[in-house]
Design a protein around this motif. Structure first.
Motif, PDB file in Angstrom:
ATOM      1  N   GLY A  96       7.237   1.764   4.326  1.00  0.00           N
ATOM      2  CA  GLY A  96       7.544   1.230   5.648  1.00  0.00           C
ATOM      3  C   GLY A  96       6.570   1.627   6.736  1.00  0.00           C
ATOM      4  N   ALA A  97       5.328   1.972   6.358  1.00  0.00           N
ATOM      5  CA  ALA A  97       4.398   2.467   7.373  1.00  0.00           C
ATOM      6  C   ALA A  97       3.124   1.640   7.537  1.00  0.00           C
ATOM      7  N   CYS A  98       2.889   0.626   6.691  1.00  0.00           N
ATOM      8  CA  CYS A  98       1.565  -0.009   6.744  1.00  0.00           C
ATOM      9  C   CYS A  98       1.556  -1.519   6.953  1.00  0.00           C
ATOM     10  N   CYS A 123       8.582  -3.975   0.683  1.00  0.00           N
ATOM     11  CA  CYS A 123       8.562  -2.756  -0.137  1.00  0.00           C
ATOM     12  C   CYS A 123       9.908  -2.054  -0.153  1.00  0.00           C
ATOM     13  N   CYS A 143       2.798  -5.096   2.896  1.00  0.00           N
ATOM     14  CA  CYS A 143       3.787  -5.799   2.069  1.00  0.00           C
ATOM     15  C   CYS A 143       4.574  -6.837   2.869  1.00  0.00           C
ATOM     16  N   ALA A 186       0.848  -1.197   0.000  1.00  0.00           N
ATOM     17  CA  ALA A 186       0.000   0.000   0.000  1.00  0.00           C
ATOM     18  C   ALA A 186       0.884   1.247   0.000  1.00  0.00           C
ATOM     19  N   CYS A 187       1.618   1.491   1.088  1.00  0.00           N
ATOM     20  CA  CYS A 187       2.329   2.772   1.211  1.00  0.00           C
ATOM     21  C   CYS A 187       3.690   2.789   0.504  1.00  0.00           C
ATOM     22  N   ARG A 188       4.317   1.658   0.375  1.00  0.00           N
ATOM     23  CA  ARG A 188       5.675   1.507  -0.168  1.00  0.00           C
ATOM     24  C   ARG A 188       6.714   2.292   0.642  1.00  0.00           C
TER      25      ARG A 188
HETATM   26 FE1  FES Z   1       3.515  -0.215   3.434  1.00  0.00          FE
HETATM   27 FE2  FES Z   1       5.583  -1.787   2.751  1.00  0.00          FE
HETATM   28  S1  FES Z   1       3.880  -1.198   1.549  1.00  0.00           S
HETATM   29  S2  FES Z   1       5.147  -0.900   4.663  1.00  0.00           S
END
Ligand code: FES
Length: 127
Positions: free
Chosen positions: A66-68, A101, A71, A62-64
Motif C-alpha cells: 500500500g505504499a507505491c 495488492c 498495483c 512493487a511493494c505489496r
Molecule cells: Fe505497492 Fe500495491 S504494490 S501499493
C-alpha cells in the motif's frame, strides 16, 4: 466475487476511453488475449492481485504494502475495500482508483481496468 478485467495498455493503444459506458462490451468483442481481457474469481480474503496471480497473470506491483501505487487499478463497477493505502489521495479514490495488492472486493461483481500506472494521474505517486 467475479472480476472482469481489462489491461489499460490495450485501452490506450486502441484509443478507448475509460469513461465509455460500454467499455467492457467493446473489450469483450475486441478479440483480446486472456492476459488483456477476461474474467476470474476472487476467493474470500484474497486480494485482487493475489487472485490475478493465482490465475497465472503478472499484474504490476512493487511493494505489496500500500505504499507505491504500482498495483493501481480503476474500478468501473462494484466496490473494493483496501486494508492499507498510504498513497492514493482522496480525490483519486473518488474517481475509482484502488490498490490491487491488498484491495479485496466487497461486491459479488467487479469490473476493473488494471495496469493503470502509466496514467498521468499516477506519475507522481509511483515509487
Ligand atoms: Fe505497492 Fe500495491 S504494490 S501499493
Amino acid at each position: 466475487c467475479r472480476v472482469e478485467y481489462l489491461n489499460y495498455e490495450v485501452l490506450d493503444d486502441r484509443g478507448w476511453d475509460l469513461d465509455e459506458a460500454d467499455l467492457m462490451e467493446t473489450a469483450a468483442d475486441g478479440g483480446l488475449d486472456r492476459e488483456d481481457y477476461g474474467q476470474f474469481w476472487v476467493r474470500p480474503r484474497e486480494s485482487l492481485l493475489e487472485a490475478a496471480e493465482r490465475h497465472g497473470f503478472a499484474w504490476p506491483f512493487a511493494c505489496r504494502g500500500g505504499a507505491c501505487a504500482n498495483c493501481a487499478i480503476v474500478v468501473l463497477e462494484g466496490d473494493m475495500r483496501t486494508r492499507v493505502d498510504h498513497v492514493l489521495p482522496e480525490e483519486m479514490l473518488d474517481e475509482g482508483f484502488q490498490l490491487s495488492c491488498n484491495g479485496m472486493p466487497v461486491t459479488d461483481e467487479l469490473q476493473v481496468v488494471y495496469n493503470v500506472k502509466s496514467m498521468p494521474e499516477l506519475e507522481d505517486l509511483l515509487l
